[in-house]
Design a protein around this motif. Structure first.
Motif, PDB file in Angstrom:
ATOM      1  N   PRO A  48      15.513   1.926   2.171  1.00  0.00           N
ATOM      2  CA  PRO A  48      14.477   2.394   2.593  1.00  0.00           C
ATOM      3  C   PRO A  48      13.070   2.097   2.868  1.00  0.00           C
ATOM      4  O   PRO A  48      13.098   1.058   3.143  1.00  0.00           O
ATOM      5  CB  PRO A  48      14.397   3.888   1.090  1.00  0.00           C
ATOM      6  CG  PRO A  48      14.606   2.386  -0.275  1.00  0.00           C
ATOM      7  CD  PRO A  48      15.635   1.869   1.004  1.00  0.00           C
ATOM      8  N   ASP A  49      12.768   2.983   3.848  1.00  0.00           N
ATOM      9  CA  ASP A  49      10.972   1.370   4.646  1.00  0.00           C
ATOM     10  C   ASP A  49      10.031   1.698   3.254  1.00  0.00           C
ATOM     11  O   ASP A  49       9.699   1.390   2.880  1.00  0.00           O
ATOM     12  CB  ASP A  49      10.728   2.970   5.068  1.00  0.00           C
ATOM     13  CG  ASP A  49      11.805   3.075   6.554  1.00  0.00           C
ATOM     14  OD1 ASP A  49      12.194   2.555   7.441  1.00  0.00           O
ATOM     15  OD2 ASP A  49      12.232   3.838   6.141  1.00  0.00           O
ATOM     16  N   VAL A  50      10.327   2.859   2.182  1.00  0.00           N
ATOM     17  CA  VAL A  50       9.230   2.650   1.711  1.00  0.00           C
ATOM     18  C   VAL A  50       9.707   3.494  -0.356  1.00  0.00           C
ATOM     19  O   VAL A  50      11.028   4.677  -0.187  1.00  0.00           O
ATOM     20  CB  VAL A  50       8.412   4.171   1.616  1.00  0.00           C
ATOM     21  CG1 VAL A  50       6.317   3.438   0.156  1.00  0.00           C
ATOM     22  CG2 VAL A  50       7.008   4.184   2.156  1.00  0.00           C
ATOM     23  N   VAL A  51       9.157   2.888  -1.218  1.00  0.00           N
ATOM     24  CA  VAL A  51      10.199   3.033  -2.719  1.00  0.00           C
ATOM     25  C   VAL A  51       8.891   3.313  -3.426  1.00  0.00           C
ATOM     26  O   VAL A  51       7.265   2.857  -3.085  1.00  0.00           O
ATOM     27  CB  VAL A  51      10.241   2.067  -2.888  1.00  0.00           C
ATOM     28  CG1 VAL A  51      11.424   2.082  -4.479  1.00  0.00           C
ATOM     29  CG2 VAL A  51      11.770   1.262  -2.651  1.00  0.00           C
ATOM     30  N   CYS A  76      11.443  -3.135   1.804  1.00  0.00           N
ATOM     31  CA  CYS A  76      11.148  -2.117   0.967  1.00  0.00           C
ATOM     32  C   CYS A  76       9.276  -2.215   0.722  1.00  0.00           C
ATOM     33  O   CYS A  76      10.032  -3.189  -0.285  1.00  0.00           O
ATOM     34  CB  CYS A  76      11.980  -1.388  -0.042  1.00  0.00           C
ATOM     35  SG  CYS A  76      13.708  -1.634   0.824  1.00  0.00           S
ATOM     36  N   ALA A  77       9.001  -1.215   1.117  1.00  0.00           N
ATOM     37  CA  ALA A  77       7.782  -1.289   0.583  1.00  0.00           C
ATOM     38  C   ALA A  77       7.503  -0.596  -0.438  1.00  0.00           C
ATOM     39  O   ALA A  77       8.002   0.289  -0.546  1.00  0.00           O
ATOM     40  CB  ALA A  77       6.542  -0.594   1.819  1.00  0.00           C
ATOM     41  N   VAL A  78       6.894  -1.355  -1.612  1.00  0.00           N
ATOM     42  CA  VAL A  78       7.020  -0.044  -2.476  1.00  0.00           C
ATOM     43  C   VAL A  78       5.499   0.145  -2.917  1.00  0.00           C
ATOM     44  O   VAL A  78       4.371  -0.588  -2.900  1.00  0.00           O
ATOM     45  CB  VAL A  78       6.954  -1.793  -4.073  1.00  0.00           C
ATOM     46  CG1 VAL A  78       6.478  -1.357  -5.891  1.00  0.00           C
ATOM     47  CG2 VAL A  78       8.872  -2.246  -3.884  1.00  0.00           C
ATOM     48  N   ALA A 117       0.331   4.895   5.236  1.00  0.00           N
ATOM     49  CA  ALA A 117       0.077   3.153   5.898  1.00  0.00           C
ATOM     50  C   ALA A 117       1.193   1.533   5.418  1.00  0.00           C
ATOM     51  O   ALA A 117       0.733   1.476   6.500  1.00  0.00           O
ATOM     52  CB  ALA A 117      -1.298   3.320   4.636  1.00  0.00           C
ATOM     53  N   VAL A 118       1.388   2.423   4.460  1.00  0.00           N
ATOM     54  CA  VAL A 118       2.771   1.183   3.286  1.00  0.00           C
ATOM     55  C   VAL A 118       3.751   1.038   4.492  1.00  0.00           C
ATOM     56  O   VAL A 118       4.634  -0.331   4.832  1.00  0.00           O
ATOM     57  CB  VAL A 118       2.919   0.841   2.196  1.00  0.00           C
ATOM     58  CG1 VAL A 118       1.325   0.998   1.378  1.00  0.00           C
ATOM     59  CG2 VAL A 118       3.303   2.443   2.418  1.00  0.00           C
ATOM     60  N   ALA A 119       4.407   2.293   4.737  1.00  0.00           N
ATOM     61  CA  ALA A 119       5.560   2.343   5.882  1.00  0.00           C
ATOM     62  C   ALA A 119       4.907   1.387   7.749  1.00  0.00           C
ATOM     63  O   ALA A 119       5.812   0.362   7.703  1.00  0.00           O
ATOM     64  CB  ALA A 119       5.814   3.167   6.637  1.00  0.00           C
ATOM     65  N   ALA A 120       4.242   1.161   7.708  1.00  0.00           N
ATOM     66  CA  ALA A 120       3.068   1.249   9.103  1.00  0.00           C
ATOM     67  C   ALA A 120       2.587  -1.155   8.935  1.00  0.00           C
ATOM     68  O   ALA A 120       2.260  -1.691   9.112  1.00  0.00           O
ATOM     69  CB  ALA A 120       2.362   1.231   9.183  1.00  0.00           C
ATOM     70  N   GLY A 121       3.144  -1.283   7.390  1.00  0.00           N
ATOM     71  CA  GLY A 121       2.568  -2.311   7.028  1.00  0.00           C
ATOM     72  C   GLY A 121       1.285  -2.441   6.571  1.00  0.00           C
ATOM     73  O   GLY A 121       1.267  -4.351   6.238  1.00  0.00           O
ATOM     74  N   ALA A 122       0.457  -1.457   5.808  1.00  0.00           N
ATOM     75  CA  ALA A 122      -0.707  -2.359   5.469  1.00  0.00           C
ATOM     76  C   ALA A 122      -0.299  -1.018   4.290  1.00  0.00           C
ATOM     77  O   ALA A 122       0.886  -1.203   3.472  1.00  0.00           O
ATOM     78  CB  ALA A 122      -1.563  -0.921   6.559  1.00  0.00           C
ATOM     79  N   ALA A 123      -1.790  -1.666   3.970  1.00  0.00           N
ATOM     80  CA  ALA A 123      -1.741  -1.798   2.076  1.00  0.00           C
ATOM     81  C   ALA A 123      -2.773  -0.459   2.361  1.00  0.00           C
ATOM     82  O   ALA A 123      -2.999   0.160   2.886  1.00  0.00           O
ATOM     83  CB  ALA A 123      -2.647  -3.064   1.155  1.00  0.00           C
ATOM     84  N   TYR A 124      -2.337   0.506   0.967  1.00  0.00           N
ATOM     85  CA  TYR A 124      -2.734   1.335   0.090  1.00  0.00           C
ATOM     86  C   TYR A 124      -3.107   1.625  -1.070  1.00  0.00           C
ATOM     87  O   TYR A 124      -2.545   1.643  -1.901  1.00  0.00           O
ATOM     88  CB  TYR A 124      -2.445   2.834   0.598  1.00  0.00           C
ATOM     89  CG  TYR A 124      -3.020   4.025   1.319  1.00  0.00           C
ATOM     90  CD1 TYR A 124      -3.909   4.458   2.091  1.00  0.00           C
ATOM     91  CD2 TYR A 124      -3.695   4.394   0.285  1.00  0.00           C
ATOM     92  CE1 TYR A 124      -4.757   5.717   1.598  1.00  0.00           C
ATOM     93  CE2 TYR A 124      -4.012   5.575  -0.449  1.00  0.00           C
ATOM     94  CZ  TYR A 124      -4.610   6.471   1.091  1.00  0.00           C
ATOM     95  OH  TYR A 124      -5.347   7.424   0.897  1.00  0.00           O
ATOM     96  N   LEU A 125      -4.853   1.765  -1.315  1.00  0.00           N
ATOM     97  CA  LEU A 125      -5.245   2.052  -2.577  1.00  0.00           C
ATOM     98  C   LEU A 125      -5.656   3.308  -2.989  1.00  0.00           C
ATOM     99  O   LEU A 125      -7.132   3.689  -2.053  1.00  0.00           O
ATOM    100  CB  LEU A 125      -6.121   0.833  -3.259  1.00  0.00           C
ATOM    101  CG  LEU A 125      -5.484  -0.922  -3.176  1.00  0.00           C
ATOM    102  CD1 LEU A 125      -6.482  -1.310  -4.186  1.00  0.00           C
ATOM    103  CD2 LEU A 125      -4.511  -0.855  -4.387  1.00  0.00           C
ATOM    104  N   SER A 126      -5.030   4.381  -3.486  1.00  0.00           N
ATOM    105  CA  SER A 126      -5.959   4.847  -3.784  1.00  0.00           C
ATOM    106  C   SER A 126      -7.801   5.000  -4.239  1.00  0.00           C
ATOM    107  O   SER A 126      -7.864   3.677  -4.982  1.00  0.00           O
ATOM    108  CB  SER A 126      -5.817   6.186  -5.159  1.00  0.00           C
ATOM    109  OG  SER A 126      -6.523   7.277  -5.446  1.00  0.00           O
TER     110      SER A 126
END
Length: 216
Positions: A48-51, A76-78, A117-126
């Protein structure tokens, strides 16, 4: 299409998250897991792209699963699904390479934004998670800010500019458009920034950017 693996031991939570994801035509849940070991196996078989990983799961918890997935399926981005009161888990998850953190009780729009965001290679924090992570890791914002600003001394002005955009959650493609440079150049800048700051991933770099005041 962004392909997603959803792992949570609570069937109702999985159903709720899946329903939110289904509202976005660009997202598809390709597999579901009820424990961390299943999540690792499915990540390897489905790519998958994102887990999306719950932190607390039976057999193998989210931390162990994240570490194994990052080793066995680095593409896979986690993203960790968390609740308040799990600060220690969040800090440890940073070390194993998680790209994002989302609150189960958060706004559904944050879930969709984080996955994109993470699928595009970025980081994301709520946002609420980000504040808790910064506080938990820093031992006090003023001292953390001073340490972070001191660490930025190894970066060039351009690298600081790129770091600020990483901290704002932009992907490499978005940074390239903002700075009017090619995406390959952004990737090179990000790699250099991670090396010079001695951090493993974009999430850790983003935290430094916030602590240093690069991000409003």
């Amino acid at each position: 299409m962004i392909r997603i693996l959803l792992a949570d031991d609570e069937a109702m939570i999985r159903a709720g998250v899946k329903a939110i994801l289904a509202a976005d035509a660009e997202l598809e849940v390709v597999a579901e897991a009820a424990d961390g070991r299943q999540a690792v196996d499915l990540a390897i078989s489905h790519h998958p792209d994102v887990v999306l990983l719950d932190i607390r799961m039976p057999v193998l918890d989210g931390l162990g699963a994240a570490a194994e997935i990052r080793r066995a399926a680095p593409g896979c981005a986690v993203v960790m699904l968390t609740t308040f009161g799990e600060d220690d888990y969040i800090a440890k998850a940073l070390d194993v390479g998680a790209s994002g953190f989302l609150l189960k009780s958060g706004d559904p729009r944050e879930l969709l934004a984080g996955v994109h965001a993470v699928a595009a290679g970025a980081a994301y924090l709520s946002p609420k998670v980000a504040q808790r992570v910064i506080t938990q890791l820093s031992g006090g914002r003023m001292s953390a800010g001073a340490r972070a600003r001191d660490r930025l001394g190894v970066l060039t002005d351009r690298e600081r500019e790129v770091l600020a955009l990483v901290g704002a959650g932009l992907s490499n493609a978005e940074i390239a458009r903002r700075l009017h440079i090619v995406e390959g150049t952004v990737k090179a800048y990000v790699s250099t920034i991670l090396t010079r700051l001695d951090v493993r991933n974009r999430v850790q770099a983003a935290i430094i950017a916030h602590e240093a005041g690069l991000v409003a």
